[in-house]
Write a protein that holds these residues in place. Structure first.
Motif, PDB file in Angstrom:
ATOM      1  N   SER A   1       0.824  -1.198   0.000  1.00  0.00           N
ATOM      2  CA  SER A   1       0.000   0.000   0.000  1.00  0.00           C
ATOM      3  C   SER A   1       0.864   1.255   0.000  1.00  0.00           C
ATOM      4  O   SER A   1       0.595   2.217  -0.729  1.00  0.00           O
ATOM      5  CB  SER A   1      -0.932  -0.005   1.216  1.00  0.00           C
ATOM      6  OG  SER A   1      -1.673   1.197   1.292  1.00  0.00           O
ATOM      7  N   ALA A   2       1.936   1.250   0.813  1.00  0.00           N
ATOM      8  CA  ALA A   2       2.825   2.411   0.895  1.00  0.00           C
ATOM      9  C   ALA A   2       3.549   2.639  -0.418  1.00  0.00           C
ATOM     10  O   ALA A   2       3.680   3.774  -0.892  1.00  0.00           O
ATOM     11  CB  ALA A   2       3.828   2.212   2.031  1.00  0.00           C
ATOM     12  N   ILE A   3       4.031   1.571  -1.027  1.00  0.00           N
ATOM     13  CA  ILE A   3       4.770   1.697  -2.292  1.00  0.00           C
ATOM     14  C   ILE A   3       3.831   2.099  -3.416  1.00  0.00           C
ATOM     15  O   ILE A   3       4.196   2.900  -4.287  1.00  0.00           O
ATOM     16  CB  ILE A   3       5.480   0.361  -2.622  1.00  0.00           C
ATOM     17  CG1 ILE A   3       6.511   0.013  -1.542  1.00  0.00           C
ATOM     18  CG2 ILE A   3       6.146   0.430  -3.997  1.00  0.00           C
ATOM     19  CD1 ILE A   3       6.994  -1.420  -1.600  1.00  0.00           C
ATOM     20  N   ARG A   4       2.615   1.555  -3.395  1.00  0.00           N
ATOM     21  CA  ARG A   4       1.638   1.884  -4.429  1.00  0.00           C
ATOM     22  C   ARG A   4       1.294   3.378  -4.396  1.00  0.00           C
ATOM     23  O   ARG A   4       1.083   4.011  -5.430  1.00  0.00           O
ATOM     24  CB  ARG A   4       0.386   1.031  -4.222  1.00  0.00           C
ATOM     25  CG  ARG A   4      -0.598   1.079  -5.367  1.00  0.00           C
ATOM     26  CD  ARG A   4      -1.601  -0.047  -5.258  1.00  0.00           C
ATOM     27  NE  ARG A   4      -2.322  -0.085  -4.001  1.00  0.00           N
ATOM     28  CZ  ARG A   4      -2.217  -1.069  -3.091  1.00  0.00           C
ATOM     29  NH1 ARG A   4      -1.410  -2.089  -3.299  1.00  0.00           N
ATOM     30  NH2 ARG A   4      -2.921  -1.024  -1.974  1.00  0.00           N
ATOM     31  N   GLU A   5       1.276   3.955  -3.203  1.00  0.00           N
ATOM     32  CA  GLU A   5       0.979   5.382  -3.060  1.00  0.00           C
ATOM     33  C   GLU A   5       2.078   6.242  -3.675  1.00  0.00           C
ATOM     34  O   GLU A   5       1.803   7.213  -4.379  1.00  0.00           O
ATOM     35  CB  GLU A   5       0.826   5.730  -1.583  1.00  0.00           C
ATOM     36  CG  GLU A   5       0.551   7.200  -1.323  1.00  0.00           C
ATOM     37  CD  GLU A   5       0.518   7.510   0.159  1.00  0.00           C
ATOM     38  OE1 GLU A   5      -0.591   7.646   0.696  1.00  0.00           O
ATOM     39  OE2 GLU A   5       1.607   7.608   0.781  1.00  0.00           O
ATOM     40  N   LYS A   6       3.365   5.870  -3.413  1.00  0.00           N
ATOM     41  CA  LYS A   6       4.481   6.672  -3.926  1.00  0.00           C
ATOM     42  C   LYS A   6       5.782   5.916  -3.733  1.00  0.00           C
ATOM     43  O   LYS A   6       5.940   5.158  -2.780  1.00  0.00           O
ATOM     44  CB  LYS A   6       4.550   8.023  -3.196  1.00  0.00           C
ATOM     45  CG  LYS A   6       5.521   9.009  -3.804  1.00  0.00           C
ATOM     46  CD  LYS A   6       5.331  10.421  -3.230  1.00  0.00           C
ATOM     47  CE  LYS A   6       5.590  10.480  -1.746  1.00  0.00           C
ATOM     48  NZ  LYS A   6       5.531  11.891  -1.248  1.00  0.00           N
ATOM     49  N   ASP A   7       6.732   6.112  -4.643  1.00  0.00           N
ATOM     50  CA  ASP A   7       8.053   5.486  -4.515  1.00  0.00           C
ATOM     51  C   ASP A   7       8.671   5.860  -3.170  1.00  0.00           C
ATOM     52  O   ASP A   7       8.390   6.920  -2.601  1.00  0.00           O
ATOM     53  CB  ASP A   7       8.994   5.955  -5.626  1.00  0.00           C
ATOM     54  CG  ASP A   7       8.560   5.477  -7.003  1.00  0.00           C
ATOM     55  OD1 ASP A   7       7.577   4.723  -7.085  1.00  0.00           O
ATOM     56  OD2 ASP A   7       9.202   5.875  -7.990  1.00  0.00           O
ATOM     57  N   ILE A   8       9.539   4.990  -2.682  1.00  0.00           N
ATOM     58  CA  ILE A   8      10.194   5.243  -1.402  1.00  0.00           C
ATOM     59  C   ILE A   8      11.635   4.762  -1.469  1.00  0.00           C
ATOM     60  O   ILE A   8      11.930   3.716  -2.062  1.00  0.00           O
ATOM     61  CB  ILE A   8       9.433   4.551  -0.243  1.00  0.00           C
ATOM     62  CG1 ILE A   8      10.087   4.857   1.111  1.00  0.00           C
ATOM     63  CG2 ILE A   8       9.327   3.055  -0.457  1.00  0.00           C
ATOM     64  CD1 ILE A   8       9.254   4.374   2.296  1.00  0.00           C
TER      65      ILE A   8
END
Length: 735
Positions: A357-364
């Motif tokens: 979910s975190a990665i889908r929201e934005k690259d990290i």
């Protein structure tokens, strides 16, 4: 304290000495750059190890941390001799006159290496002498066992009798008993004895098992250690009852430990199992003996070991500095760094630990070791347990002896997912461990691939394919460091997570290349070696040269572990002469000669050595605006700028396209490396390194990252708090 001269290699026996031969006309590398424009690769590495050793005298560090640097310098030298020196000796023996970048034959290089090794080893001896005194002042004593009190005497004898004596196997050295094999890095004692009953002389060898502790802690209120060799000597009468001791001597053997892969190998696993055994029996390239070695026993030792092309080093100090790691482990928090606990990214916590979910929201981007490696492990564990994940593909170069990554892949396979692991058998000194992991993975149902025979798969990539609704989404992890949980605590590396569909398509092509030899075409984001990474970097440098010609800002910032590829260095020289400003942070080997008028005026090189080992690779290009800017092109990579990485390994270079991610990599990580003054050394045009002075605004990049959170991992906290620590080029001492 005097130090005897080191025996030199007999270079005349190995290869004829002659002036460096010029490049032949029409040769591929023929150009306007001369041999004198490059530093020697091996000597540059030795200069790096000198910087490591210098940290043992750096009073900014606690005492046991400084001792750790001495231990590391010893371990580094051992590997250098068993691989690099052994390789040059092999070339010289076979009359292969392949010239180094600076135009020296193998024999000529060995002469210079020998001189520098002698200087470094004398420095190590001097540092150890200082340490023994300082350790004693801090309540840690290393005794020789010659004079001890009655209680200690009794404990030593009991310990030796119960724990050491049963493990030792004395071996007579005479015609009836063939000379025993001494393993690589094997430590042994020779005893010259006379039997009391009939006066017969005898030489006995005692090989010290490698699984015994080199330094033994003596219990008591005071902290005391004794080396195992001195413990054995002290109790020689128990080992050889009925004999009189006439003399003894400690020695250590270093053997050729490189493995050459043969193209016709039909079964790589079987080949490497056999090659590992051969490595343990490689030719002796270096013999260390202690000063005062019994002459009769030494003569026998020299006769029995094949030493035609080996060095023999008579040492008055400690043999095997790497063993000091045992004393570093002493439980003395007051003599070590304050413990540091890495942060877990807030972005992932805000999504209740759901990495997808975190990665889908934005690259990290995760910056290790300041941010926990657990996020990488959790990414794969979640993939293993998520019923919507259908496939996982993973490269493994070094994974360590206790690897949670391996556990996650096994769990995924046992859950019925399609799991592919690319296990690199050619990872030097990890071959045996990797064979073990390959077997474990295969037993669980993982499809194990060993990559290419000629090339190492050095890229660090995870790829997870997940069904979301009626379609599939690919999540990728690209790293600059290995999937090794222990190294991740001390190596500075970058982990990049993305769900960018183009990145996923490129990752799929990369794995198809490794598993099916399908060379990737029309890659959308990443560059891959050996097919296109070099070409991509050249194009980026050429773009900076073109911008300089147009009067636009032109600059290159690069951080790597080593720079030794001639063509890449020549390209950088070309860019410098065109007016491109180049700042390089090269931790180890650097064959580029900086700040030479008319050649490299616009190039500066620094090396960072500190609490953490700088390992991440970053390449940044100005792209027509002053650095750093929103237009800067920024990449992270698994590859250094060495010929092996660019031409003989499978590597990746990945662009940072998301603004927050790019800012973190360029304006935090890269810029902090350029700004650092407290852990940096600047390379001079003559090849020497000078430690930077802190000046009015001292800056320690390791302290900065320990105290300040990252940009891309902060999630909502970044939006709420605009007062994010920012770095400024105004503080850069190199400008």
């Amino acid at each position: 304290m005097s130090h005897p001269a080191r025996k030199r290699w007999n270079v005349n026996e190995l290869t004829p000495l002659h002036p460096a031969a010029p490049a032949s006309e029409g040769a591929e590398d023929a150009n306007s750059f001369e041999n004198e424009h490059f530093f020697n690769r091996e000597l540059s590495w030795l200069a790096f190890n000198r910087r490591v050793l210098a940290e043992a005298r750096n009073r900014d560090y606690p005492l046991l941390e400084r001792l750790r640097f001495l231990s590391i310098s010893g371990s580094n030298l051992d590997e250098f001799i068993m691989v690099r020196v052994a390789g040059l000796m092999g070339q010289a023996k076979r009359k292969i006159d392949e010239l180094s970048l600076d135009g020296m034959t193998p024999g000529q290089q060995l002469e210079k290496i020998n001189d520098e090794l002698e200087r470094i080893e004398r420095e190590q001896d001097a540092v150890w002498d200082e340490f023994r005194t300082e350790l004693a002042e801090n309540g840690i004593e290393v005794i020789d066992g010659s004079t001890v009190d009655d209680m200690t005497c009794s404990w030593l004898e009991t310990y030796f009798t119960e724990n050491i004596l049963p493990v030792l196997t004395p071996q007579a050295v005479d015609p009836a008993h063939p000379f025993p094999f001494v393993a690589n890095l094997g430590l042994g004692l020779l005893f010259n004895l006379k039997r009391k009953s009939d006066g017969v002389s005898l030489v006995e060898m005692v090989l010290i098992p490698g699984n015994l502790p080199r330094f033994i802690r003596i219990p008591g209120r005071d902290t005391k250690y004794i080396s195992i060799e001195n413990l054995i000597r002290r109790h020689a009468t128990l080992l050889f009852p009925g004999f009189k001791l006439r003399g003894d001597g400690l020695f250590r053997v270093i053997r050729d430990s490189d493995i050459e892969v043969e193209e016709e190998s039909e079964d790589l696993v079987r080949y490497f199992r056999s090659a590992i055994q051969r490595r343990r029996r490689g030719d002796v390239v270096h013999l260390e003996i202690e000063e005062g070695f019994d002459e009769e026993a030494e003569t026998l030792l020299r006769e029995q070991l094949y030493l035609a092309q080996a060095t023999v080093d008579e040492k008055s100090g400690l043999i095997g500095f790497a063993a000091l790691e045992r004393i570093v482990e002493e439980d003395r928090p007051d003599l070590k760094f304050e413990p540091y606990s890495p942060r877990y990214p807030e972005r992932i916590a805000e999504h209740d630990g759901d990495a997808f979910s975190a990665i889908r929201e934005k690259d990290i981007v995760i910056h290790h070791p300041y941010e926990s490696f657990e996020v990488v492990v959790d990414f794969l564990r979640q993939a293993a347990r998520d019923p919507d994940v259908v496939a996982i593909k993973q490269t493994l170069y070094r994974a360590g002896s206790q690897s949670p990554i391996i556990g996650a892949l096994i769990e995924a396979a046992e859950a019925g997912k399609s799991v592919t692991a690319v296990v690199e058998l050619k990872a030097r000194f990890d071959e045996e461990q990797n064979i073990h992991w390959a077997s474990e993975l295969e037993r669980s149902g993982v499809q194990v691939i060993y990559g290419f025979v000629d090339w190492k798969t050095h890229a660090k990539v995870s790829m997870v394919v997940r069904q979301e609704g009626t379609s599939f989404r690919t999540y990728c992890h690209f790293g600059t460091g290995n999937y090794h949980p222990v190294n991740a605590k001390v190596y500075t590396d970058l982990s990049y997570f993305t769900a960018d569909p183009a990145m996923g398509r490129d990752a799929a092509k990369l794995f198809n290349f490794i598993t099916g030899y399908v060379e990737p075409e029309n890659l959308e984001r990443i560059a891959v070696s050996p097919s296109g990474l070099r070409r991509t970097v050249y194009q980026l440098i050429d773009a900076e040269i073109a911008n300089a010609a147009k009067g636009k800002p032109a600059a290159i910032w690069a951080k790597m572990n080593a720079l030794a590829d001639r063509k890449m260095i020549e390209k950088l020289y070309e860019a410098s002469q065109a007016g491109v400003r180049i700042n390089l942070v090269v931790r180890g080997i650097c064959c580029l000669r900086p700040e030479v008028p008319g050649l490299s005026d616009n190039i500066t090189v620094k090396s960072v050595i500190g609490r953490f080992l700088e390992h991440g690779r970053i390449y940044a290009f100005a792209n027509g605006e002053m650095m750093p800017s929103k237009k800067s092109k920024v990449y992270i990579a698994s590859a250094d700028w060495m010929s092996r990485n660019l031409d003989r390994r499978v590597e990746t270079m990945v662009p940072m396209t998301n603004k927050t991610v790019r800012d973190q990599v360029l304006e935090q990580v890269m810029l902090a490396n350029l700004l650092d003054t407290e852990r940096s050394w600047r390379l001079q045009a003559d090849g020497s390194y000078e430690r930077l002075e802190g000046g009015d605004n001292p800056f320690n990049l390791h302290r900065y990252f320990m105290e300040n959170p990252s940009l891309s991992g902060r999630g909502g906290a970044l939006k709420k708090n605009k007062d994010v620590p920012r770095l400024s080029l105004r503080r850069e001492s190199a400008e």
